[in-house]
Scaffold this motif. Structure first.
Motif, short mmCIF file in Angstrom:
data_model
loop_
_atom_site.label_atom_id
_atom_site.label_comp_id
_atom_site.label_asym_id
_atom_site.label_seq_id
_atom_site.Cartn_x
_atom_site.Cartn_y
_atom_site.Cartn_z
N ASN A 70 -23.99 -20.20 7.36
CA ASN A 70 -22.67 -20.23 6.70
C ASN A 70 -22.84 -20.59 5.23
O ASN A 70 -23.08 -21.76 4.89
CB ASN A 70 -21.75 -21.25 7.39
N SER A 71 -22.75 -19.59 4.39
CA SER A 71 -23.05 -19.79 2.97
C SER A 71 -22.12 -20.83 2.33
O SER A 71 -22.58 -21.67 1.55
CB SER A 71 -22.93 -18.46 2.21
N ASN A 81 -13.07 -16.68 1.54
CA ASN A 81 -13.42 -15.72 2.58
C ASN A 81 -14.83 -15.19 2.37
O ASN A 81 -15.15 -14.62 1.33
CB ASN A 81 -12.41 -14.56 2.58
N GLY A 87 -16.25 -12.80 4.01
CA GLY A 87 -16.37 -11.37 4.24
C GLY A 87 -16.95 -10.97 5.58
O GLY A 87 -17.36 -9.84 5.76
N ALA A 88 -16.99 -11.92 6.53
CA ALA A 88 -17.57 -11.62 7.84
C ALA A 88 -16.50 -11.54 8.93
O ALA A 88 -16.83 -11.53 10.12
CB ALA A 88 -18.60 -12.69 8.22
N LYS A 133 -14.39 -13.86 9.67
CA LYS A 133 -14.18 -15.18 10.28
C LYS A 133 -13.69 -16.19 9.24
O LYS A 133 -13.97 -17.38 9.35
CB LYS A 133 -15.47 -15.68 10.92
N GLU A 170 -19.38 -17.41 8.58
CA GLU A 170 -20.12 -16.20 8.96
C GLU A 170 -20.74 -16.34 10.35
O GLU A 170 -20.89 -15.38 11.07
CB GLU A 170 -21.22 -15.93 7.92
N ASN A 171 -21.11 -17.57 10.72
CA ASN A 171 -21.75 -17.83 12.00
C ASN A 171 -21.01 -18.99 12.66
O ASN A 171 -21.03 -20.12 12.15
CB ASN A 171 -23.22 -18.19 11.78
N LYS A 226 -25.59 -16.05 -2.31
CA LYS A 226 -24.48 -15.23 -1.83
C LYS A 226 -23.16 -15.70 -2.41
O LYS A 226 -22.32 -14.90 -2.82
CB LYS A 226 -24.41 -15.26 -0.31
N ASP A 228 -20.69 -13.51 -4.79
CA ASP A 228 -19.27 -13.33 -4.46
C ASP A 228 -18.38 -13.78 -5.61
O ASP A 228 -17.34 -13.18 -5.88
CB ASP A 228 -18.92 -14.10 -3.19
#
Length: 626
Positions: free
Chosen positions: A215-216, A369, A371-372, A374, A378-379, A479, A483
């Motif tokens: 999770n960035s 956000n 972008g995944a 969620k 992201e995970n 990342k 973004d």
């Protein structure tokens, strides 16, 4: 006899009765007693350390010690206190309140010396019993100011948290990390005491930090907490990072996870709903640490821009003393992590204000956000949905917190001999990978902030604090940086982009109504080619050409178009980048013969001003450099 005089006499009689009946009330055990002399006179005092007569007494006569006068309940002078400049002297007091709770309180000599009622009022307000006899209050003041402290100790009084000297860090709960020849104390009257601990570091690493992997935004948030500790050592500027996006997408959860590095999240996280003076006080409590602020929308939009400057620049207002001289202004150095549904620029726009490039460099707006699909995540590590994952993170962050930052500081102190080389390696590796060669200086400054965050997260991982893989930290922060750059839409200077968009927008909006369409005839004379009944006022001429329309703009109208921009900077940029044509003599306004006006000077804008392709000004955001 007045009622007040009667009360004082009654109090004196009661105090003397307590003093003269010491042996009867103390039983067979003699109380421990200390006798002290004032350094400013011949006054003597007796401190009874235990028993029913515990307290401080004035000894008016050596020949008759039984006539001692009660001054207050047990009040010990533990040390003399002064600041880092050996000024601001005072005393460190120790006493118990009416509930029996022990307190350590720094009282400045200036406060004590104002008048006797000041010290009496402050001590009573903190739970110390003081004699009602006012004529003895002067002796209490003398006792506090002029008796020798226990063990003749000297303490440095810190006015802010963080690094006090190389290798010594002061938490805002008074905890000192590292070794120093000096003893430090931090005294704050603020009700904000964010540093606290619960659970263990291993529990935090296993239950909270482990869920950040993949999770960035979470890795970035946690890394900002470690990065704030490095700013002073790296000699870099502070600033802020702001997660923006729709509600319920995980922004506040990310703040809770970051807060768990330092303290209890619910207590540590502050709100933007504050005055600039209030933010000054909070910032001092977070010097060399991470300040976390939730919901930018709660701040008055008129104040948002200046508060972003205030926090990032690390300097409060200059205020005057009663003498008229300037007080020393408050200073701090920190990163702050923020959240809200809108960006700083959008919030300021609600008040009719435009965000300056300097504000947007100091306050970095990051899309929450990821972008995944969620929200911010992201995970979600096997949880059914992002909402359940967010709830679990907040619950776990509230159970284990406050250990990671002290451990990071200790590791930093232990490795300070070789840490510079490692930090430079981590930071330079990030810059080389993600900052393009043609990026402007503003993007470079922001990239530098991201590089500091990446280096801090990588250090914390290398020292075993987070449990993350070092390369994954760099990729996560990278990342988030990409973004941000994509959301910014370009890697050029913000001021240059604003010049282009403002002028172009004006011409798009008013070009048909304020600029007469015209064309050069075969003899080289400019003629109006059509009569526009919608022409509300004439600000110049639109010169129609096959390769693109140009504009001759009258000087006063051009000033109106550039309202809010620096004219000299604007014209210089336009000339250097081919947006205006200068006169043969080098002036910015060439002479043109205009229909119905005649010979006059104008600003000659080329067709380039209306082109959508901005490659000559900016470079598209393309992600990490190869």
């Amino acid at each position: 006899m007045s009622s007040i005089s009667g009360q004082i006499m009654e109090a004196q009689q009661t105090d003397n009765a307590v003093a003269t009946n010491t042996e009867q009330q103390s039983g067979s055990t003699e109380p421990e007693v200390i006798e002290l002399c004032s350094n400013a006179g011949n006054h003597k005092y007796q401190v009874v350390l235990s028993g029913p007569t515990e307290g401080v007494y004035y000894l008016p006569s050596e020949n008759n010690p039984d006539k001692k006068q009660f001054l207050c309940s047990l009040l010990m002078i533990n040390a003399m206190v002064r600041d880092s400049n050996s000024a601001g002297w005072g005393r460190m007091l120790e006493f118990k309140d009416h509930d029996g709770k022990t307190h350590h309180h720094e009282m400045s000599a200036a406060t004590v010396g104002k008048d006797e009622s000041t010290i009496v009022g402050e001590l009573r307000g903190r739970g110390v019993s003081v004699t009602a006899s006012r004529k003895f209050h002067c002796y209490l003041t003398d006792y506090v100011l002029n008796t020798e402290p226990r063990d003749r100790q000297r303490i440095r009084s810190a006015k802010r948290t963080g690094w006090q000297e190389p290798g010594t860090y002061l938490m805002n709960d008074g905890t000192v990390i590292g070794e120093s020849a000096e003893k430090y104390v931090f005294q704050s009257f603020s009700t904000v005491h964010p540093c606290s601990r619960n659970g263990t570091q291993e529990e935090w690493r296993t239950n909270v930090s482990a869920l950040c992997t993949g999770n960035s935004r979470l890795i970035f948030a946690v890394s900002t907490a470690f990065a704030s500790v490095l700013l002073n050592h790296m000699n870099v500027e502070g600033g802020g990072f702001h997660y923006f996006g729709r509600s319920s997408d995980g922004k506040t959860t990310a703040l809770h996870v970051a807060a768990s590095v330092i303290g209890k999240p619910r207590e540590y996280i502050q709100t933007w709903r504050a005055t600039d003076n209030g933010l000054e006080g909070i910032a001092k409590l977070h010097n060399d640490s991470l300040l976390i602020l939730d919901e930018l929308g709660e701040m008055n939009p008129h104040d948002a821009g200046k508060c972003a400057y205030l926090l990032a620049n690390g300097s409060g207002k200059i205020r005057s003393m009663t003498s008229g001289d300037a007080k020393k202004k408050a200073e701090w150095l920190l990163y702050y992590l923020s959240s809200g549904e809108i960006t700083l620029a959008e919030h300021m726009l609600e008040a009719g204000k435009t965000a300056r490039a300097g504000q947007e460099i100091r306050h970095v707006d990051i899309p929450a956000n990821a972008g995944a699909g969620k929200g911010l995540f992201e995970n979600i590590h096997g949880y059914e949905n992002a909402g359940q994952f967010a709830d679990a993170l907040r619950k776990l962050s509230a159970e284990s917190y406050g250990h990671a930052l002290p451990d990071f500081i200790k590791a930093f102190i232990d490795h300070r001999e070789d840490v510079d080389e490692v930090i430079s390696l981590y930071k330079n590796t990030f810059i080389e990978r993600y900052l393009g060669d043609d990026a402007c200086s503003q993007v470079g400054r922001v990239a530098g902030k991201f590089a500091v965050v990446a280096a801090a997260g990588m250090l914390a991982s290398a020292w075993g604090i987070t449990g993350w893989d070092i390369d994954h930290v760099s990729e996560a922060v990278g990342k988030v940086y990409c973004d941000w750059l994509t959301n910014r839409a370009h890697s050029g200077n913000q001021e240059d982009i604003r010049i282009i968009t403002q002028i172009r927008g004006y011409l798009q909006l008013y070009g048909e109504f304020r600029f007469a369409a015209s064309k050069y005839n075969k003899t080289g004379v400019l003629e109006i080619i059509e009569t526009n009944r919608n022409l509300t006022r004439r600000e110049g001429f639109k010169v129609v050409k096959e390769e693109g329309n140009e504009f001759y703009i009258l000087p006063e109208a051009f000033k109106e178009i550039c309202k809010g921009l620096n004219m000299s900077t604007t014209v210089k940029f336009l000339a250097e980048n081919g947006y205006i044509v200068k006169a043969p003599d080098g002036r910015n306004q060439p002479q043109k013969r205009l229909p119905t006006i005649g010979q006059t000077r104008v600003y000659h804008l080329t067709s380039k001003i209306m082109q959508d392709n901005e490659e000559t000004v900016v470079t598209a955001a393309t992600g990490p450099a190869n």
